[in-house]
Design a protein around this motif. Structure first.
Motif, PDB file in Angstrom:
ATOM      1  N   GLY A  29       0.827  -1.193   0.000  1.00  0.00           N
ATOM      2  CA  GLY A  29       0.000   0.000   0.000  1.00  0.00           C
ATOM      3  C   GLY A  29       0.867   1.249   0.000  1.00  0.00           C
ATOM      4  N   HIS A  30       0.228   2.360  -0.121  1.00  0.00           N
ATOM      5  CA  HIS A  30       0.945   3.632  -0.168  1.00  0.00           C
ATOM      6  C   HIS A  30       1.500   3.984   1.209  1.00  0.00           C
ATOM      7  CE1 HIS A  30       1.768   7.846  -1.026  1.00  0.00           C
ATOM      8  NE2 HIS A  30       1.778   7.467  -2.291  1.00  0.00           N
ATOM      9  N   PRO A  31       2.705   4.543   1.278  1.00  0.00           N
ATOM     10  CA  PRO A  31       3.313   4.816   2.591  1.00  0.00           C
ATOM     11  C   PRO A  31       2.611   5.906   3.396  1.00  0.00           C
ATOM     12  CG  PRO A  31       4.703   5.653   0.829  1.00  0.00           C
ATOM     13  CD  PRO A  31       3.596   4.867   0.174  1.00  0.00           C
ATOM     14  N   VAL A  32       1.765   6.694   2.781  1.00  0.00           N
ATOM     15  CA  VAL A  32       1.086   7.767   3.493  1.00  0.00           C
ATOM     16  C   VAL A  32      -0.278   7.311   4.025  1.00  0.00           C
ATOM     17  CG1 VAL A  32       0.207  10.129   3.224  1.00  0.00           C
ATOM     18  CG2 VAL A  32       2.295   9.459   2.101  1.00  0.00           C
ATOM     19  N   PHE A  33      -0.751   6.147   3.582  1.00  0.00           N
ATOM     20  CA  PHE A  33      -2.096   5.712   3.955  1.00  0.00           C
ATOM     21  C   PHE A  33      -2.249   5.519   5.461  1.00  0.00           C
ATOM     22  CE2 PHE A  33      -5.123   2.335   4.890  1.00  0.00           C
ATOM     23  CZ  PHE A  33      -6.272   2.932   4.424  1.00  0.00           C
ATOM     24  N   PHE A  34      -1.383   4.741   6.093  1.00  0.00           N
ATOM     25  CA  PHE A  34      -1.538   4.462   7.528  1.00  0.00           C
ATOM     26  C   PHE A  34      -1.329   5.698   8.402  1.00  0.00           C
ATOM     27  CE2 PHE A  34      -0.902   0.048   6.134  1.00  0.00           C
ATOM     28  CZ  PHE A  34      -2.085  -0.460   6.642  1.00  0.00           C
ATOM     29  N   PRO A  35      -0.362   6.576   8.118  1.00  0.00           N
ATOM     30  CA  PRO A  35      -0.276   7.796   8.925  1.00  0.00           C
ATOM     31  C   PRO A  35      -1.522   8.676   8.825  1.00  0.00           C
ATOM     32  CG  PRO A  35       1.797   7.441   7.822  1.00  0.00           C
ATOM     33  CD  PRO A  35       0.847   6.413   7.287  1.00  0.00           C
ATOM     34  N   LEU A  36      -2.052   8.861   7.617  1.00  0.00           N
ATOM     35  CA  LEU A  36      -3.259   9.684   7.471  1.00  0.00           C
ATOM     36  C   LEU A  36      -4.468   9.032   8.126  1.00  0.00           C
ATOM     37  CD1 LEU A  36      -3.072  11.104   3.850  1.00  0.00           C
ATOM     38  CD2 LEU A  36      -2.943  12.359   5.988  1.00  0.00           C
ATOM     39  N   ALA A  37      -4.622   7.737   7.911  1.00  0.00           N
ATOM     40  CA  ALA A  37      -5.749   7.023   8.517  1.00  0.00           C
ATOM     41  C   ALA A  37      -5.656   7.059  10.036  1.00  0.00           C
ATOM     42  CB  ALA A  37      -5.787   5.587   8.016  1.00  0.00           C
ATOM     43  N   GLY A  38      -4.470   6.869  10.586  1.00  0.00           N
ATOM     44  CA  GLY A  38      -4.292   6.917  12.037  1.00  0.00           C
ATOM     45  C   GLY A  38      -4.562   8.294  12.612  1.00  0.00           C
ATOM     46  N   PHE A  39      -4.040   9.333  11.954  1.00  0.00           N
ATOM     47  CA  PHE A  39      -4.240  10.697  12.444  1.00  0.00           C
ATOM     48  C   PHE A  39      -5.717  11.062  12.459  1.00  0.00           C
ATOM     49  CE2 PHE A  39      -4.648  15.260  11.930  1.00  0.00           C
ATOM     50  CZ  PHE A  39      -3.833  15.724  12.956  1.00  0.00           C
ATOM     51  N   PHE A  40      -6.409  10.804  11.362  1.00  0.00           N
ATOM     52  CA  PHE A  40      -7.824  11.180  11.300  1.00  0.00           C
ATOM     53  C   PHE A  40      -8.698  10.280  12.172  1.00  0.00           C
ATOM     54  CE2 PHE A  40      -6.394  13.379   7.399  1.00  0.00           C
ATOM     55  CZ  PHE A  40      -6.792  14.655   7.783  1.00  0.00           C
ATOM     56  N   THR A  41      -8.296   9.035  12.384  1.00  0.00           N
ATOM     57  CA  THR A  41      -9.015   8.179  13.330  1.00  0.00           C
ATOM     58  C   THR A  41      -8.896   8.737  14.739  1.00  0.00           C
ATOM     59  OG1 THR A  41      -8.638   6.238  11.963  1.00  0.00           O
ATOM     60  CG2 THR A  41      -9.199   5.850  14.262  1.00  0.00           C
ATOM     61  N   VAL A  85       1.853  -1.473  21.111  1.00  0.00           N
ATOM     62  CA  VAL A  85       2.568  -2.662  21.576  1.00  0.00           C
ATOM     63  C   VAL A  85       2.962  -3.595  20.432  1.00  0.00           C
ATOM     64  CG1 VAL A  85       2.425  -4.675  23.075  1.00  0.00           C
ATOM     65  CG2 VAL A  85       1.563  -2.477  23.871  1.00  0.00           C
ATOM     66  N   PRO A  86       2.019  -4.098  19.610  1.00  0.00           N
ATOM     67  CA  PRO A  86       2.444  -4.991  18.517  1.00  0.00           C
ATOM     68  C   PRO A  86       3.168  -4.219  17.424  1.00  0.00           C
ATOM     69  CG  PRO A  86       0.042  -5.036  18.763  1.00  0.00           C
ATOM     70  CD  PRO A  86       0.571  -4.011  19.694  1.00  0.00           C
ATOM     71  N   HIS A  87       4.181  -4.832  16.866  1.00  0.00           N
ATOM     72  CA  HIS A  87       4.972  -4.163  15.836  1.00  0.00           C
ATOM     73  C   HIS A  87       4.148  -3.846  14.592  1.00  0.00           C
ATOM     74  CE1 HIS A  87       8.481  -2.921  13.644  1.00  0.00           C
ATOM     75  NE2 HIS A  87       8.157  -3.743  12.654  1.00  0.00           N
ATOM     76  N   HIS A  88       3.200  -4.703  14.275  1.00  0.00           N
ATOM     77  CA  HIS A  88       2.407  -4.552  13.050  1.00  0.00           C
ATOM     78  C   HIS A  88       1.519  -3.308  13.079  1.00  0.00           C
ATOM     79  CE1 HIS A  88       0.523  -5.945   9.398  1.00  0.00           C
ATOM     80  NE2 HIS A  88      -0.662  -5.805   9.933  1.00  0.00           N
ATOM     81  N   THR A  89       1.032  -2.905  14.253  1.00  0.00           N
ATOM     82  CA  THR A  89       0.123  -1.758  14.358  1.00  0.00           C
ATOM     83  C   THR A  89       0.777  -0.528  14.986  1.00  0.00           C
ATOM     84  OG1 THR A  89      -0.679  -2.536  16.497  1.00  0.00           O
ATOM     85  CG2 THR A  89      -1.899  -3.234  14.543  1.00  0.00           C
ATOM     86  N   ARG A  90       2.069  -0.601  15.233  1.00  0.00           N
ATOM     87  CA  ARG A  90       2.747   0.490  15.942  1.00  0.00           C
ATOM     88  C   ARG A  90       2.664   1.818  15.207  1.00  0.00           C
ATOM     89  NH1 ARG A  90       7.993  -1.698  17.764  1.00  0.00           N
ATOM     90  NH2 ARG A  90       6.591  -2.779  19.172  1.00  0.00           N
ATOM     91  N   ARG A  91       2.842   1.813  13.901  1.00  0.00           N
ATOM     92  CA  ARG A  91       2.822   3.067  13.129  1.00  0.00           C
ATOM     93  C   ARG A  91       1.435   3.703  13.151  1.00  0.00           C
ATOM     94  NH1 ARG A  91       4.348   3.066   6.871  1.00  0.00           N
ATOM     95  NH2 ARG A  91       3.929   5.227   6.423  1.00  0.00           N
ATOM     96  N   PHE A  92       0.399   2.884  12.954  1.00  0.00           N
ATOM     97  CA  PHE A  92      -0.966   3.395  13.001  1.00  0.00           C
ATOM     98  C   PHE A  92      -1.281   3.959  14.381  1.00  0.00           C
ATOM     99  CE2 PHE A  92      -5.519   2.978  13.672  1.00  0.00           C
ATOM    100  CZ  PHE A  92      -6.027   3.565  12.532  1.00  0.00           C
ATOM    101  N   GLY A  93      -0.910   3.241  15.445  1.00  0.00           N
ATOM    102  CA  GLY A  93      -1.167   3.694  16.815  1.00  0.00           C
ATOM    103  C   GLY A  93      -0.454   4.982  17.146  1.00  0.00           C
ATOM    104  N   ARG A  94       0.773   5.123  16.656  1.00  0.00           N
ATOM    105  CA  ARG A  94       1.535   6.352  16.911  1.00  0.00           C
ATOM    106  C   ARG A  94       0.836   7.564  16.289  1.00  0.00           C
ATOM    107  NH1 ARG A  94       7.379   5.983  14.685  1.00  0.00           N
ATOM    108  NH2 ARG A  94       6.407   3.990  14.412  1.00  0.00           N
TER     109      ARG A  94
END
Length: 123
Positions: A29-41, A85-94
């Motif tokens: 996926g696009h590298p900006v997707f998870f940061p934007l989705a996490g921020f707006f969530t 905590v989990p490595h897989h969701t760390r970027r979204f959580g941050r």
């Protein structure tokens, strides 16, 4: 020659040079997707969840009970901390935590500015 051999000869194989031209995020996926989705969530959750929580509790139990149970809305902060905590969701959580904190700072700053303006106007 068999059909499989002819298909292999007809379709050139992908070389290492061609594979290296693909971006790193090609299959993820696009590298900006998870940061934007996490921020707006985080932004939406800090705005919507407390109001929805209070409305549902008021509808079920009444206004007095809402005042007693409203501090439990702070459990909302457990979600992004749990995602760290989990490595897989760390970027979204941050980024979700960043969205929550940034929204709280903006709302608090605007509230202080409006309060200061109204106080100065009446004085």
């Amino acid at each position: 020659m068999s059909d499989a051999d002819e298909a292999e000869v007809a379709a050139p194989r992908e070389t290492d040079d061609q594979r290296s031209r693909r971006p790193d995020w090609f299959h993820r996926g696009h590298p900006v997707f998870f940061p934007l989705a996490g921020f707006f969530t985080g932004m939406v959750s800090i705005i919507v969840v407390p109001g929805l929580y209070a409305a549902i509790i008021k509808w079920i139990a009444g206004y007095k009970r809402v005042e007693e149970l409203f501090p439990f809305v702070l459990l909302l902060l457990v979600v992004p901390i749990g995602l760290l905590v989990p490595h897989h969701t760390r970027r979204f959580g941050r980024y979700m935590l960043l969205g929550m904190v940034a929204t709280a700072v903006v709302v608090g700053g605007v509230a202080v500015a409006v309060g200061w303006f109204l106080y100065q106007k009446d004085a």
